[in-house]
Design an enzyme around this catalytic site. Structure first.
Site, PDB file in Angstrom:
ATOM      1  CG  ASN A 167      -2.438   0.018   0.632  1.00  0.00           C
ATOM      2  OD1 ASN A 167      -2.706   0.795  -0.274  1.00  0.00           O
ATOM      3  ND2 ASN A 167      -3.340  -0.768   1.198  1.00  0.00           N
ATOM      4  CG  ASP A 215      -5.404   2.260   1.966  1.00  0.00           C
ATOM      5  OD1 ASP A 215      -4.544   2.131   1.088  1.00  0.00           O
ATOM      6  OD2 ASP A 215      -6.587   1.984   1.763  1.00  0.00           O
TER       7      ASP A 215
HETATM    8  C1  BGC Z   1      -6.832  -1.733  -1.577  1.00  0.00           C
HETATM    9  C2  BGC Z   1      -8.187  -2.179  -1.122  1.00  0.00           C
HETATM   10  C3  BGC Z   1      -8.109  -2.569   0.331  1.00  0.00           C
HETATM   11  C4  BGC Z   1      -7.578  -1.387   1.128  1.00  0.00           C
HETATM   12  C5  BGC Z   1      -7.398  -1.663   2.587  1.00  0.00           C
HETATM   13  C6  BGC Z   1      -6.410  -0.599  -0.718  1.00  0.00           C
HETATM   14  O1  BGC Z   1      -5.176  -0.119  -1.120  1.00  0.00           O
HETATM   15  O2  BGC Z   1      -6.844  -1.352  -2.917  1.00  0.00           O
HETATM   16  O3  BGC Z   1      -8.635  -3.223  -1.931  1.00  0.00           O
HETATM   17  O4  BGC Z   1      -9.354  -2.943   0.834  1.00  0.00           O
HETATM   18  O5  BGC Z   1      -6.335  -0.999   0.622  1.00  0.00           O
HETATM   19  O6  BGC Z   1      -6.564  -2.740   2.816  1.00  0.00           O
HETATM   20 CA    CA Z   2      -4.298   2.047  -1.103  1.00  0.00          CA
END
Ligand code: BGC
Ligand code: CA
Length: 314
Positions: A167, A215
């Site tokens: 992420n 995230d």
């Molecule tokens: C992903 C999602 C995920 C979220 C939290 C995002 O970057 O694309 O699919 O649910 O992160 O983990």
């Molecule tokens: Ca993300």
């Protein structure tokens, strides 16, 4: 004392999974992707104009499905185009569709991940002019994932393996620290980074979030880290020593990422998602999937650009 801030709706975009915001200083646009349907969006804050296009040429389904054409991330290139992490490979394209509405992608050959198991997720051009992007499993319990680097010579290398869900990522101004959220790790780590080459060194925990999922993230001009905490409705700012100093509370649970924008880089734009929400949850938080904005008193930094070498560009 932790500061508490709120944010306003900047674009009622109603995306499924808005992600990867980036300010495009040459076009004065905020850009972001809606990952599952495979859209690249843009907002012109001066006029309020909101546009979108589908790099794959067709809209995919909003929800994860075999016929999805996701765009995990889009970064700016040195020549005004975009570098894209598509479902399982990288591609380059122009900054916007042509006059006929068509979008000409130059696919980068020789490297694919297994699209039946994983897809590309967040990515950004690095301070060295290449593009870093990682993968995530389509389903829980999927294979372990990786963070990759698309070099300026079109070669792809694996920077990091054993990743649960790749992420948010960003680099300090001195290029000596790389901040990285593997969402399944429950926090953000910081790697020592070689300022000349970007090679990753020692890894340590920067912050752990006690609730929700770490995230997307971005550093500001003071070296503080803004983190979207998916599932909590919060965007948090941490000082370089890891102290929580600001919380932006949103009226939606699933913020996904952040980027400073506007010509003065003083507005923090926040992308959000309606991914996996039930109809009742969407009714209770109808702005899930919209883009929010907050002027928090800090400013951002201009985005890095991918600098493809002319020999293979197009
Ligand atoms: C992903 C999602 C995920 C979220 C939290 C995002 O970057 O694309 O699919 O649910 O992160 O983990
Ligand atoms: Ca993300």
């Amino acid at each position: 004392m932790t500061r508490a801030l709120s944010a306003d709706i900047a674009v009622p975009s109603q995306c499924y999974l808005a992600e990867g915001p980036v300010w495009d200083p040459s076009r004065h646009l905020l850009r972001w992707v809606d990952i599952n349907p495979g859209h690249v969006h843009a907002l012109d804050p001066a006029t309020g104009a909101h546009t979108r296009f589908a790099p794959a040429g067709a809209d995919g389904p909003a929800v994860p499905r075999a016929d999805a054409v996701p765009v995990g991330a889009a970064g700016l290139t040195g020549d005004g185009g975009l570098v894209l992490a598509l479902v399982d490979h990288f591609a380059l394209g122009p900054g916007e569709p042509g006059a006929d509405g068509g979008y000409r992608l130059a696919h980068i050959a020789g490297f694919r991940v297994d699209a039946s198991q994983v897809r590309f997720n967040d990515g950004k051009p690095s301070p060295w002019g290449d593009f870093w992007a990682g993968t995530m499993p389509w389903r829980e319990g999927g294979p372990s994932c990786s963070l990759y680097r698309l070099g300026t010579n079109a070669q792809v290398t694996e920077l990091l393996g054993d990743v649960g869900l790749s992420n948010g990522l960003d680099w300090s101004d001195d290029r000596r620290s790389f901040y990285y959220a593997d969402s399944t790790s429950g926090g953000v780590d910081v790697f020592a980074c070689d300022p000349e080459t970007g090679a990753l060194g020692e890894r340590r925990r920067f912050v752990t979030v006690e609730a929700g999922i770490p995230d997307g993230l971005a550093l500001d001009a003071e070296g503080c880290l803004w983190l979207a905490v998916f599932g909590t409705g919060e965007v948090r700012r941490y000082t370089p020593s890891g102290e929580l100093d600001t919380v932006i509370r949103l009226p939606v649970e699933q913020p996904t990422s952040v980027a400073f924008g506007g010509d003065d880089l003083a507005t923090l734009y926040i992308t959000t998602a309606r991914e996996d929400l039930t109809p009742a949850q969407v009714a209770a938080q109808p702005h899930s999937g919209d883009i929010f904005a907050c002027v928090p008193g800090s400013t951002g930094r201009p985005p890095n650009r991918f600098k493809a070498r002319p020999a293979w560009k197009r």
